[in-house]
Design a protein around this motif. Structure first.
Motif, PDB file in Angstrom:
ATOM      1  N   TYR A 108     101.710 -26.987  76.778  1.00  0.00           N
ATOM      2  CA  TYR A 108     101.750 -27.744  78.209  1.00  0.00           C
ATOM      3  C   TYR A 108     101.899 -28.866  78.197  1.00  0.00           C
ATOM      4  N   SER A 109     101.556 -29.322  76.896  1.00  0.00           N
ATOM      5  CA  SER A 109     101.204 -30.914  75.965  1.00  0.00           C
ATOM      6  C   SER A 109     103.008 -31.478  76.986  1.00  0.00           C
ATOM      7  N   PRO A 110     102.162 -32.907  77.232  1.00  0.00           N
ATOM      8  CA  PRO A 110     101.376 -33.489  78.392  1.00  0.00           C
ATOM      9  C   PRO A 110     100.205 -33.301  79.080  1.00  0.00           C
ATOM     10  N   LEU A 111     100.760 -32.525  79.076  1.00  0.00           N
ATOM     11  CA  LEU A 111     100.065 -31.763  80.780  1.00  0.00           C
ATOM     12  C   LEU A 111      98.948 -31.167  80.551  1.00  0.00           C
ATOM     13  N   GLY A 112      98.966 -30.283  79.359  1.00  0.00           N
ATOM     14  CA  GLY A 112      97.517 -29.140  78.852  1.00  0.00           C
ATOM     15  C   GLY A 112      96.358 -30.392  78.162  1.00  0.00           C
ATOM     16  N   TRP A 113      97.253 -30.895  77.842  1.00  0.00           N
ATOM     17  CA  TRP A 113      95.983 -32.215  76.405  1.00  0.00           C
ATOM     18  C   TRP A 113      96.652 -33.268  77.021  1.00  0.00           C
ATOM     19  N   SER A 114      96.736 -34.745  76.643  1.00  0.00           N
ATOM     20  CA  SER A 114      97.260 -35.359  76.577  1.00  0.00           C
ATOM     21  C   SER A 114      98.216 -36.083  75.177  1.00  0.00           C
ATOM     22  N   LYS A 115      97.948 -34.402  73.534  1.00  0.00           N
ATOM     23  CA  LYS A 115      98.052 -35.190  72.376  1.00  0.00           C
ATOM     24  C   LYS A 115      97.644 -33.586  72.122  1.00  0.00           C
ATOM     25  N   MET A 116      98.964 -32.504  71.021  1.00  0.00           N
ATOM     26  CA  MET A 116      99.041 -31.623  70.108  1.00  0.00           C
ATOM     27  C   MET A 116      98.076 -31.602  69.495  1.00  0.00           C
ATOM     28  N   PHE A 117      96.255 -31.725  70.391  1.00  0.00           N
ATOM     29  CA  PHE A 117      94.828 -32.151  69.425  1.00  0.00           C
ATOM     30  C   PHE A 117      95.077 -30.667  68.364  1.00  0.00           C
ATOM     31  N   GLU A 118      94.488 -30.393  67.391  1.00  0.00           N
ATOM     32  CA  GLU A 118      94.318 -29.072  66.382  1.00  0.00           C
ATOM     33  C   GLU A 118      93.315 -28.404  66.311  1.00  0.00           C
ATOM     34  N   PHE A 119      93.149 -27.281  67.971  1.00  0.00           N
ATOM     35  CA  PHE A 119      91.874 -26.726  67.455  1.00  0.00           C
ATOM     36  C   PHE A 119      92.526 -25.502  67.169  1.00  0.00           C
ATOM     37  N   GLY A 120      91.543 -25.303  66.158  1.00  0.00           N
ATOM     38  CA  GLY A 120      91.622 -23.886  65.397  1.00  0.00           C
ATOM     39  C   GLY A 120      90.636 -23.028  65.363  1.00  0.00           C
ATOM     40  N   ASP A 121      90.935 -22.417  64.446  1.00  0.00           N
ATOM     41  CA  ASP A 121      90.160 -21.085  63.923  1.00  0.00           C
ATOM     42  C   ASP A 121      88.417 -21.598  63.210  1.00  0.00           C
ATOM     43  N   THR A 122      89.067 -22.740  62.793  1.00  0.00           N
ATOM     44  CA  THR A 122      87.794 -23.482  61.989  1.00  0.00           C
ATOM     45  C   THR A 122      86.798 -24.072  62.773  1.00  0.00           C
ATOM     46  N   ASP A 123      87.194 -24.264  64.583  1.00  0.00           N
ATOM     47  CA  ASP A 123      86.507 -24.852  65.625  1.00  0.00           C
ATOM     48  C   ASP A 123      85.417 -23.460  66.594  1.00  0.00           C
ATOM     49  N   LYS A 124      86.533 -22.338  66.320  1.00  0.00           N
ATOM     50  CA  LYS A 124      85.829 -21.149  66.244  1.00  0.00           C
ATOM     51  C   LYS A 124      84.950 -20.737  65.838  1.00  0.00           C
ATOM     52  N   ARG A 125      85.126 -21.417  64.490  1.00  0.00           N
ATOM     53  CA  ARG A 125      84.030 -20.294  63.650  1.00  0.00           C
ATOM     54  C   ARG A 125      82.301 -20.690  63.597  1.00  0.00           C
ATOM     55  N   CYS A 126      83.364 -23.032  64.302  1.00  0.00           N
ATOM     56  CA  CYS A 126      81.474 -23.305  64.259  1.00  0.00           C
ATOM     57  C   CYS A 126      81.139 -23.310  64.955  1.00  0.00           C
ATOM     58  N   ALA A 127      81.873 -22.604  66.186  1.00  0.00           N
ATOM     59  CA  ALA A 127      81.336 -22.679  67.813  1.00  0.00           C
ATOM     60  C   ALA A 127      80.864 -21.612  67.939  1.00  0.00           C
ATOM     61  N   LEU A 128      80.887 -20.812  67.098  1.00  0.00           N
ATOM     62  CA  LEU A 128      79.840 -18.590  66.700  1.00  0.00           C
ATOM     63  C   LEU A 128      78.882 -18.886  65.555  1.00  0.00           C
ATOM     64  N   GLU A 129      79.551 -20.097  65.004  1.00  0.00           N
ATOM     65  CA  GLU A 129      77.785 -20.531  64.111  1.00  0.00           C
ATOM     66  C   GLU A 129      76.175 -20.932  65.286  1.00  0.00           C
ATOM     67  N   THR A 130      76.739 -22.184  65.903  1.00  0.00           N
ATOM     68  CA  THR A 130      76.465 -22.597  66.723  1.00  0.00           C
ATOM     69  C   THR A 130      75.872 -21.810  68.024  1.00  0.00           C
ATOM     70  N   ILE A 131      76.111 -21.051  68.220  1.00  0.00           N
ATOM     71  CA  ILE A 131      75.782 -20.006  69.051  1.00  0.00           C
ATOM     72  C   ILE A 131      74.761 -19.014  68.532  1.00  0.00           C
ATOM     73  N   ASP A 132      75.527 -18.330  67.864  1.00  0.00           N
ATOM     74  CA  ASP A 132      74.514 -17.798  66.905  1.00  0.00           C
ATOM     75  C   ASP A 132      73.060 -18.577  66.221  1.00  0.00           C
TER      76      ASP A 132
END
Length: 634
Positions: free
Chosen positions: A176-200
């Motif tokens: 839904y960009s630019p309503l959802g985010w102002s630009k197409m940020f590349e949120f991806g699986d790498t962010d998810k893996r780092c977040a899981l490790e942070t929680i762990d």
């Protein structure tokens, strides 16, 4: 997904040492993790090299040469950054006689510049983020081993589920960009893996091997800060995108997320009834996946915090992009015209010249004559006086007039040249051909595009808009009122205008520039109220997206319409106070609203506070994507 793609089987049975394995992905999906996991599963060491620098090329060639002898694996990351080097790589691969256990993996974004011969030689796997909350969450939970998700403490699985929801929301809002985010940020699986490790890390640090932990003891602030500032937030460069990200983290990662019937989202449906989507009660991976599978396939944009009818904006943006692509693909009937024009230029004085004028020349002449008549003929310079020369706003409009005058003169010169070409009185040059090509496709010529407009703006809409900009400057010349009433969307450099108004207010009141803040008051008409400051100014033509304005209550209100034309707004620079800086002491429920140049939301001009309903928190407006635009979409 993992169940559908058995990479280990493909590597052992379907690929060979002479065929690279190319993992091509869309932004938002990173295949490197899959290859790393595959190497760990098959107990293979992988030599990873990031492509894009001369050192990377050298290391890659050495690693490939070494592993072809030993039977090792090599991973070349981001090969789309060096398409020319890939041609050399392909020749090198043909010249080698590799060990049968050698495998070459490559990751790349889907890119048209990748050599076709290398693609034919490779096994190609295409990846993209799963569309929709449901598919995204299934992808996340199915990619996590059950043993990892259900290891002590038991609260871990709940945190994984909350992260899966958060990750799905961040990725799905990109549609839904630019309503959802102002630009197409590349949120991806790498962010998810780092977040899981942070929680762990933090959950293990608190649990110390125990079966359960008190949710109140989990360091929520540390987890939210790491995810919001580094893992996901490290990609964000817009203050209001950061506020949006933080609002989701505070909403989802908190002690109450362990409560029964914890609401993941709460929204009003089309019948104005409140709906909730509560988190499941389970604590195992199987129970969470079962709950996800029970979700409806038709997902409401309100799950993402967006207005219910945001799909309309998504479809509008897609159709605009498609129209622009169609315009660029239009066949240009200029090649035939070149020959016709050269013939006619050799016979300028022939009596039958008019009769043999080609169709492209007739169409071009019609365009030129129409706009020569509609465009203002000239724009005069402002009259300088001793008093006005020291006025920051006068100096700003002096620059605006200079920009407008130069561009207007250039357009008139180009139109006159095109008229001569169409009449056969002048030969075409490369510059003229590029002008004619743009006009034929209804695109704005690059030499005219000296200020920012939306990518989807057609040439005719741009010319109408440019005419209005010149007319505004002509009116300012006549009235000699510099910046008291202005259409901000019609300025060539609105950010400089805001700087000039700030300087003017600071000079008039002997205030420090650093201690000023901008206030806004929505008016009923275009007249200054009695309490207005001498340096106040009225802006017209503002557009409010994803909300409307309630004149009776003098506050923001929700609406089913995606945009609302604002009444005139009075802006005043005032001295900051300590209370103004502290948002927690905001008793009036003022919402800080971003002001963007246009609907693309690429240029954030400034931000201003507007009153909001007392029963709706600020996060509600940030998640809806509420913003002011200086001009309506053209």
């Amino acid at each position: 997904q993992k169940q559908e793609l058995d990479l280990s089987y493909i590597v052992e049975n379907e690929s060979n040492e002479n065929s690279p394995l190319l993992m091509a992905s869309m932004p938002g999906h990173d295949a490197v993790g899959l290859i790393d996991d595959l190497g760990a599963k098959m107990k293979k060491q992988i030599r990873s090299i990031a492509i894009g620098s001369p050192e990377g090329f050298e290391y890659a060639e050495k690693a490939i040469y070494s592993c072809t002898k030993s039977g090792g694996w090599v991973l070349l990351k981001n090969i789309h950054l060096a398409p020319q080097w890939l041609s050399k790589l392909e020749k090198k691969l043909h010249s080698l006689n590799p060990n049968k256990n050698f495998r070459l993996f490559m990751t790349s974004e889907i890119n048209p510049k990748l050599p076709s011969s290398l693609l034919r030689q490779s096994h190609i796997f295409s990846f993209q983020p799963p569309p929709g909350i449901k598919a995204n969450m299934l992808h996340t939970l199915q990619s996590i081993d059950q043993s990892r998700m259900e290891q002590k403490p038991r609260e871990r699985s709940r945190l994984y589920f909350m992260l899966a929801w958060f990750h799905a929301v961040t990725q799905e809002r990109l549609r839904y960009s630019p309503l959802g985010w102002s630009k197409m940020f590349e949120f991806g699986d790498t962010d998810k893996r780092c977040a899981l490790e942070t929680i762990d890390y933090w959950i293990d640090n608190v649990a110390q091997g125990r079966d359960n932990v008190n949710p109140e003891k989990i360091p929520w602030e540390a987890i939210r800060t790491l995810l919001g500032q580094s893992v996901y937030g490290g990609r964000i460069d817009n203050e209001f995108d950061q506020r949006l990200l933080d609002s989701f983290l505070k909403q989802l990662l908190q002690p109450k997320c362990f409560d029964l019937e914890f609401p993941l989202v709460e929204f009003k449906n089309s019948n104005n009834e409140i709906e909730k989507l509560n988190a499941p009660e389970g604590s195992t991976r199987r129970e969470f996946i079962s709950w996800i599978n029970s979700l409806p396939d038709n997902e409401n944009p309100a799950w993402l915090g967006l207005p219910n009818n945001s799909e309309i904006l998504l479809l509008i943006n897609q159709s605009k992009r498609m129209i622009v692509r169609f315009l660029k693909m239009q066949s240009i009937q200029m090649s035939d015209g070149d020959d016709d024009n050269s013939n006619s230029s050799n016979n300028i004085n022939s009596s039958n010249q008019k009769e043999t004028k080609p169709q492209w020349a007739i169409d071009l002449l019609k365009f030129v004559l129409t706009w020569e008549e509609l465009l203002p003929k000239e724009l005069k310079n402002l009259e300088i006086t001793a008093k006005s020369s020291n006025n920051p706003l006068f100096r700003f409009f002096e620059r605006e007039v200079s920009i407008g005058k130069n561009l207007l003169n250039k357009i008139h010169r180009d139109l006159n040249t095109l008229k001569n070409v169409a009449n056969g009185n002048q030969k075409q040059t490369n510059y003229i051909r590029s002008l004619m090509a743009s006009i034929n496709k209804a695109l704005i010529p690059s030499s005219w595009r000296i200020y920012s407009v939306s990518d989807s703006t057609s040439l005719s809409a741009w010319l109408v808009n440019f005419t209005k900009r010149i007319q505004q400057l002509q009116k300012i010349q006549e009235t000699k009122e510099y910046g008291t009433k202005v259409w901000m969307g019609g300025l060539f450099n609105p950010e400089a205008f805001m700087t000039a108004t700030r300087q003017s207010a600071a000079r008039a009141h002997s205030w420090s520039l650093e201690n000023l803040e901008l206030t806004a008051k929505v008016l009923e008409n275009n007249e200054f109220p009695n309490e207005s400051d001498e340096t106040s100014f009225i802006v017209s033509g503002l557009v409010l997206e994803a909300a409307s304005w309630n004149n009776e209550e003098n506050q923001l209100s929700t609406t089913r319409d995606m945009s609302y034309k604002m009444p005139p707004v009075l802006f005043t620079w005032k001295l900051k106070s300590e209370e103004d800086d502290n948002e927690e002491n905001n008793t009036n429920n003022e919402i800080l609203i971003p002001v963007y140049l246009n609907e693309m939301r690429l240029e954030l001009l400034f931000a201003v506070k507007l009153n909001g309903p007392s029963d709706l928190p600020s996060k509600y407006w940030y998640q809806r994507g509420v913003a002011l635009l200086t001009t309506r979409p053209m």
